[in-house]
Write an enzyme that holds these catalytic residues in place. Structure first.
Site, PDB file in Angstrom:
ATOM      1  N   HIS A 104       0.903  -1.173  -0.414  1.00 33.36           N
ATOM      2  CA  HIS A 104      -0.205   0.020  -0.333  1.00 33.36           C
ATOM      3  C   HIS A 104       0.754   1.361   0.035  1.00 33.36           C
ATOM      4  O   HIS A 104       1.831   1.574   0.595  1.00 33.36           O
ATOM      5  CB  HIS A 104      -0.721   0.163   1.485  1.00 33.36           C
ATOM      6  CG  HIS A 104      -0.377  -0.146   2.043  1.00 33.36           C
ATOM      7  ND1 HIS A 104       0.256  -1.355   2.900  1.00 33.36           N
ATOM      8  CD2 HIS A 104      -0.001   0.820   3.323  1.00 33.36           C
ATOM      9  CE1 HIS A 104       0.644  -0.771   4.463  1.00 33.36           C
ATOM     10  NE2 HIS A 104       0.908   0.477   4.533  1.00 33.36           N
ATOM     11  N   PHE A 105       0.398   2.495  -0.674  1.00 29.69           N
ATOM     12  CA  PHE A 105       1.470   3.608  -0.323  1.00 29.69           C
ATOM     13  C   PHE A 105       0.429   4.555   0.779  1.00 29.69           C
ATOM     14  O   PHE A 105      -0.687   4.488   0.181  1.00 29.69           O
ATOM     15  CB  PHE A 105       1.128   4.349  -1.824  1.00 29.69           C
ATOM     16  CG  PHE A 105       2.017   3.035  -2.920  1.00 29.69           C
ATOM     17  CD1 PHE A 105       1.503   1.883  -3.272  1.00 29.69           C
ATOM     18  CD2 PHE A 105       2.609   3.950  -3.115  1.00 29.69           C
ATOM     19  CE1 PHE A 105       2.276   1.584  -4.024  1.00 29.69           C
ATOM     20  CE2 PHE A 105       3.800   3.133  -3.939  1.00 29.69           C
ATOM     21  CZ  PHE A 105       3.135   2.128  -4.349  1.00 29.69           C
TER      22      PHE A 105
HETATM   23  P1  5GP Z   1       2.182   0.195   6.689  1.00 32.75           P
HETATM   24  O1  5GP Z   1       3.265   0.283   8.662  1.00 32.75           O
HETATM   25  O2  5GP Z   1       2.366  -1.400   6.512  1.00 32.75           O
HETATM   26  O3  5GP Z   1       2.794   1.151   6.013  1.00 32.75           O
HETATM   27  O4  5GP Z   1       0.924   0.898   7.030  1.00 32.75           O
HETATM   28  C1  5GP Z   1      -0.278   0.256   7.414  1.00 32.75           C
HETATM   29  C2  5GP Z   1      -1.131   1.994   7.805  1.00 32.75           C
HETATM   30  O5  5GP Z   1      -2.238   0.769   7.702  1.00 32.75           O
HETATM   31  C3  5GP Z   1      -1.413   2.291   9.006  1.00 32.75           C
HETATM   32  O6  5GP Z   1      -1.010   4.148   8.328  1.00 32.75           O
HETATM   33  C4  5GP Z   1      -2.153   1.958  10.040  1.00 32.75           C
HETATM   34  O7  5GP Z   1      -2.780   3.064  10.764  1.00 32.75           O
HETATM   35  C5  5GP Z   1      -2.945   1.494   8.883  1.00 32.75           C
HETATM   36  N1  5GP Z   1      -4.285   0.197   9.751  1.00 32.75           N
HETATM   37  C6  5GP Z   1      -3.913  -0.382  10.080  1.00 32.75           C
HETATM   38  N2  5GP Z   1      -5.404  -1.381  10.741  1.00 32.75           N
HETATM   39  C7  5GP Z   1      -6.353  -0.614   9.414  1.00 32.75           C
HETATM   40  C8  5GP Z   1      -7.654  -0.796   9.513  1.00 32.75           C
HETATM   41  O8  5GP Z   1      -8.397  -2.555   9.532  1.00 32.75           O
HETATM   42  N3  5GP Z   1      -8.492   0.298   8.486  1.00 32.75           N
HETATM   43  C9  5GP Z   1      -7.089   1.053   7.349  1.00 32.75           C
HETATM   44  N4  5GP Z   1      -8.353   1.599   7.457  1.00 32.75           N
HETATM   45  N5  5GP Z   1      -6.353   1.490   8.311  1.00 32.75           N
HETATM   46  C10 5GP Z   1      -5.612   0.580   8.840  1.00 32.75           C
END
Ligand code: 5GP
Length: 145
Positions: A104-105
């Site tokens: 994801h971005f």
């Molecule tokens: P990463 O750390 O993998 O780059 O980012 C994951 C992002 O997903 C984080 O910014 C976190 O706040 C978000 N996130 C985690 N769980 C959920 C969810 O259940 N729904 C949404 N909309 N965002 C989520």
């Protein structure tokens, strides 16, 4: 070395419609929705539909589609929130800060004199997130003309 894809990760479940999200954009290859723990107002995620853990596992076509969608959604976020700047980021591996193992971005608006909130720390009020999603949807519609 390719990371193994867990089809029960939270974004896979959102993509399958098993969990809700505040969606602002969808095309054949991607969806975008509000980050539930936003680092700033308007923090939006662009999620390829392809099952890839990170940028290394994403096909070239998937990468092209993801960047195209990220540009479209970032324009909408900028129009909706009028930030002073916009950070676009993407993390690969826990050591890099990745917490959800589906590519994801991040589109993160930056406002002068407002420090970023913690990464994946504090859940936003659902009513506020809904309003923010509506602002992005309206801005995207306006930009599309
Ligand atoms: P990463 O750390 O993998 O780059 O980012 C994951 C992002 O997903 C984080 O910014 C976190 O706040 C978000 N996130 C985690 N769980 C959920 C969810 O259940 N729904 C949404 N909309 N965002 C989520």
């Amino acid at each position: 070395m390719q990371a193994e894809y867990d089809s029960n990760n939270i974004f896979a479940r959102i993509l399958r419609g098993e969990l809700p999200c505040f969606k602002v954009y969808e095309d054949a290859d991607t969806i975008a929705f509000m980050d539930i723990m936003p680092q700033s107002d308007g923090h939006t995620l662009v999620v390829p539909k392809e099952q890839a853990v990170d940028v290394f596992g994403l096909s070239e076509a998937g990468a092209a589609a993801a960047i195209r969608a990220t540009q479209i959604v970032a324009r909408g976020v900028r129009e909706a929130f009028q930030p002073d700047g916009v950070v676009i980021s993407q993390f690969n591996g826990a050591a890099a800060g990745q917490t959800v193992p589906h590519i994801h971005f991040h589109i993160v608006p930056r406002y002068v004199d407002q420090p970023l909130r913690g990464h994946a720390r504090q859940q936003q009020d659902m009513g506020v997130l809904k309003q923010h999603a509506e602002r992005v949807i309206a801005a995207l519609a306006k930009l599309k003309g």
